[in-house]
Write a protein that holds these residues in place. Structure first.
Motif, mmCIF file in Angstrom:
data_model
loop_
_atom_site.group_PDB
_atom_site.id
_atom_site.type_symbol
_atom_site.label_atom_id
_atom_site.label_comp_id
_atom_site.label_asym_id
_atom_site.label_seq_id
_atom_site.Cartn_x
_atom_site.Cartn_y
_atom_site.Cartn_z
ATOM 1 N N ALA A 1 -19.680 31.741 -45.310
ATOM 2 C CA ALA A 1 -19.201 30.922 -46.428
ATOM 3 C C ALA A 1 -18.130 31.659 -47.222
ATOM 4 N N ARG A 2 -18.304 32.958 -47.392
ATOM 5 C CA ARG A 2 -17.321 33.738 -48.153
ATOM 6 C C ARG A 2 -15.961 33.711 -47.446
ATOM 7 N N GLU A 3 -15.987 33.781 -46.129
ATOM 8 C CA GLU A 3 -14.734 33.709 -45.373
ATOM 9 C C GLU A 3 -14.111 32.318 -45.490
ATOM 10 N N ARG A 4 -14.943 31.286 -45.394
ATOM 11 C CA ARG A 4 -14.425 29.917 -45.503
ATOM 12 C C ARG A 4 -13.833 29.648 -46.885
ATOM 13 N N TYR A 5 -14.541 30.077 -47.920
ATOM 14 C CA TYR A 5 -14.069 29.847 -49.280
ATOM 15 C C TYR A 5 -12.891 30.743 -49.648
ATOM 16 N N GLU B 1 -9.752 22.391 -46.613
ATOM 17 C CA GLU B 1 -10.719 21.303 -46.502
ATOM 18 C C GLU B 1 -11.835 21.620 -45.515
ATOM 19 N N GLU B 2 -11.484 22.089 -44.347
ATOM 20 C CA GLU B 2 -12.478 22.288 -43.291
ATOM 21 C C GLU B 2 -13.563 23.273 -43.721
ATOM 22 N N GLY B 3 -13.170 24.365 -44.345
ATOM 23 C CA GLY B 3 -14.151 25.359 -44.761
ATOM 24 C C GLY B 3 -15.124 24.823 -45.793
ATOM 25 N N ALA B 4 -14.621 24.030 -46.739
ATOM 26 C CA ALA B 4 -15.495 23.460 -47.768
ATOM 27 C C ALA B 4 -16.470 22.457 -47.160
ATOM 28 N N VAL B 5 -15.982 21.638 -46.239
ATOM 29 C CA VAL B 5 -16.837 20.638 -45.590
ATOM 30 C C VAL B 5 -17.912 21.320 -44.746
ATOM 31 N N GLU B 6 -17.526 22.331 -43.988
ATOM 32 C CA GLU B 6 -18.480 23.000 -43.099
ATOM 33 C C GLU B 6 -19.550 23.755 -43.875
ATOM 34 N N THR B 7 -19.193 24.339 -45.004
ATOM 35 C CA THR B 7 -20.190 25.054 -45.800
ATOM 36 C C THR B 7 -21.237 24.093 -46.345
ATOM 37 N N LEU B 8 -20.809 22.949 -46.850
ATOM 38 C CA LEU B 8 -21.762 21.949 -47.320
ATOM 39 C C LEU B 8 -22.626 21.447 -46.166
ATOM 40 N N ARG B 9 -22.007 21.151 -45.047
ATOM 41 C CA ARG B 9 -22.763 20.645 -43.896
ATOM 42 C C ARG B 9 -23.838 21.638 -43.466
ATOM 43 N N ASP B 10 -23.478 22.917 -43.409
ATOM 44 C CA ASP B 10 -24.449 23.928 -42.991
ATOM 45 C C ASP B 10 -25.612 24.025 -43.976
ATOM 46 N N LEU B 11 -25.310 23.953 -45.269
ATOM 47 C CA LEU B 11 -26.376 24.006 -46.270
ATOM 48 C C LEU B 11 -27.340 22.836 -46.113
ATOM 49 N N LEU B 12 -26.800 21.653 -45.919
ATOM 50 C CA LEU B 12 -27.649 20.476 -45.783
ATOM 51 C C LEU B 12 -28.479 20.538 -44.510
ATOM 52 N N GLU B 13 -27.898 21.051 -43.438
ATOM 53 C CA GLU B 13 -28.623 21.129 -42.173
ATOM 54 C C GLU B 13 -29.751 22.156 -42.224
ATOM 55 N N LYS B 14 -29.621 23.162 -43.075
ATOM 56 C CA LYS B 14 -30.623 24.230 -43.146
ATOM 57 C C LYS B 14 -31.591 24.044 -44.312
ATOM 58 N N ARG B 15 -31.674 22.829 -44.808
ATOM 59 C CA ARG B 15 -32.525 22.584 -45.973
ATOM 60 C C ARG B 15 -33.961 23.037 -45.729
ATOM 61 N N ARG B 16 -34.513 22.683 -44.589
ATOM 62 C CA ARG B 16 -35.899 23.067 -44.308
ATOM 63 C C ARG B 16 -36.033 24.571 -44.128
ATOM 64 N N ASP B 17 -35.043 25.191 -43.523
ATOM 65 C CA ASP B 17 -35.093 26.642 -43.333
ATOM 66 C C ASP B 17 -35.118 27.376 -44.666
#
Length: 428
Positions: free
Chosen positions: A156-160, A186-202
């Motif tokens: 995320a730090r690299e993306r942001y 744009e891509e980095g911001a979208v991917e960071t949010l997507r990863d957070l949402l996908e790992k909610r249970r983790d």
């Protein structure tokens, strides 16, 4: 005719004020407006209504037209959670008086007392719906991931990193993206949010509130990146993105708190009144959180507008200029405010829902008229063109709260930092 149908209200400070709004307590979402961002009576009334909905009806979400990181810092104090290390002080950017004022402070003091001694699930939280304060949101995401998933934090730090040069002046990022013709971050911001949402249970074991904060912050970064690009195109796109973000954040809060959760929203009339029933939607193609709530929740959304005839207001003449207290012009004869003023009542509640008004009055109010909108910027000399918009009041709101003469909020002391021209020129 309004004088005969309206219900006179006591002062917001009097014990019986909030009970007038029990009729809306069955809604999932109660949206409370204001026709300016600097009027004390509106803050006091919303505080009294919200207290009633929390105390008597079990509402647990107070969601306001403020930035998520700033409200999150306040929420930690209100619910006895430890502050984030190195977190910036909340509500230090223009316009500070909007949330750093004595009436908000009094309400937050009450809310902290209400939460004291209650289990976390029974406490009422204070949340920001807006999409500004990009830098604090990036910091919140990285801070969370550093704790729960250092590898994801490094990614995320690299993306942001693409956004880092623009943190102090994010509107310059939008200007750069426009000149280059593409969205480099744009891509980095979208991917960071997507990863957070996908790992909610983790991440569930790290605490639900912390995850909610991180996910909301990542959503803000993703939408703010797009917002600062769209604001240079003009038209409705940036406004619609902003209000859609507020709606999505509200829905995420309701989902996180469970199917029985209910929310009170504090925002300007321009956000909580149904935009499709005003020239915002009819002429400019704009939507807002009130319209989206009606579409999602139907009769389980209550939209309550506020208005005034004259008085004083805390405002600025231009963005980042010092706060002033200005005299509010008396309302125009072709406005809804004038009709309310002609009732002769100093304060009232007018229930606008179908079947609640005398037919003749409803027919008269259904005729489109002007309505005043004062944001953080107020220019009395150009008021007709800069602050009035055509509306159909009984379709815009479910109820209308009137204070004939109002006074400016009293700001709390403290420094104010310059802020990007995020809602320029109206400040709504």
């Amino acid at each position: 005719m309004i004088g005969q149908a309206a219900e006179p209200l006591p002062a917001p400070e009097e014990p019986g004020f909030g009970a007038f709004f029990d009729r809306f307590a069955g809604a999932r979402v109660v949206l409370l407006g204001e026709c300016s961002h600097g009027t004390a009576e509106f803050y006091r009334a919303r505080a009294a209504i919200t207290r009633r909905l929390i105390e008597a009806h079990g509402f647990t979400i107070v969601a306001v037209e403020a930035d998520w990181p700033d409200a999150a810092a306040i929420d930690r104090q209100l619910r006895g959670r430890p502050p984030e290390p190195d977190g910036e002080a909340p509500f230090r950017r223009f316009p500070t008086w909007m949330w750093r004022n004595t009436d908000v402070a009094a309400f937050l003091g009450w809310l902290r007392g209400w939460n004291t001694g209650r289990e976390p699930g029974a406490q009422a939280g204070f949340y920001g719906l807006d999409l500004y304060n990009l830098s604090a949101s990036v910091e919140a995401v990285l801070r969370y991931l550093d704790r729960v998933d250092p590898e994801a934090a490094a990614v995320a730090r690299e993306r942001y990193g693409c956004l880092m040069p623009w943190m102090d002046e994010p509107q310059d990022y939008g200007r750069m993206a426009l000149s280059r013709g593409y969205a480099p971050c744009e891509e980095g911001a979208v991917e960071t949010l997507r990863d957070l949402l996908e790992k909610r249970r983790d991440y569930a074991g790290a605490g639900g509130e912390s995850y909610l904060d991180a996910a909301a912050s990542a959503r803000l970064v993703k939408n703010a990146e797009e917002y600062y690009r769209l604001m240079y195109y003009g038209g409705a796109r940036s406004w619609n993105l902003r209000d859609t973000h507020m709606f999505e954040t509200l829905c995420a809060l309701l989902e996180a708190k469970g199917p029985q959760s209910r929310a009170v929203v504090w925002a300007h009339n321009s956000h909580i009144g149904d935009a499709s029933r005003t020239d915002m939607g009819r002429e400019r193609g704009e939507l807002n959180i009130g319209q989206l709530c009606r579409e999602r929740f139907g009769q389980d959304a209550a939209l309550i507008g506020f208005g005034t005839h004259t008085g004083t207001v805390a405002c600025a003449t231009d963005w980042d200029e010092p706060m002033q207290v200005k005299r509010v012009n008396p309302s125009r004869p072709d406005s809804y405010e004038w009709l309310a003023h002609e009732s002769g009542l100093g304060r009232f509640l007018l229930d606008l829902r179908e079947g609640r008004l005398p037919p003749a009055l409803r027919e008269a109010l259904m005729e489109e008229r002007l309505e005043r909108f004062i944001g953080v910027i107020y220019r009395p000399e150009t008021e007709r063109w800069s602050h009035y918009s055509a509306c159909t009041l009984p379709e815009q709101f479910d109820a209308y709260v009137w204070f004939d003469e109002t006074t400016a909020v009293t700001p709390l002391p403290g420094p104010e930092e310059a802020g990007p021209e995020e809602t320029f020129p109206t400040g709504l």
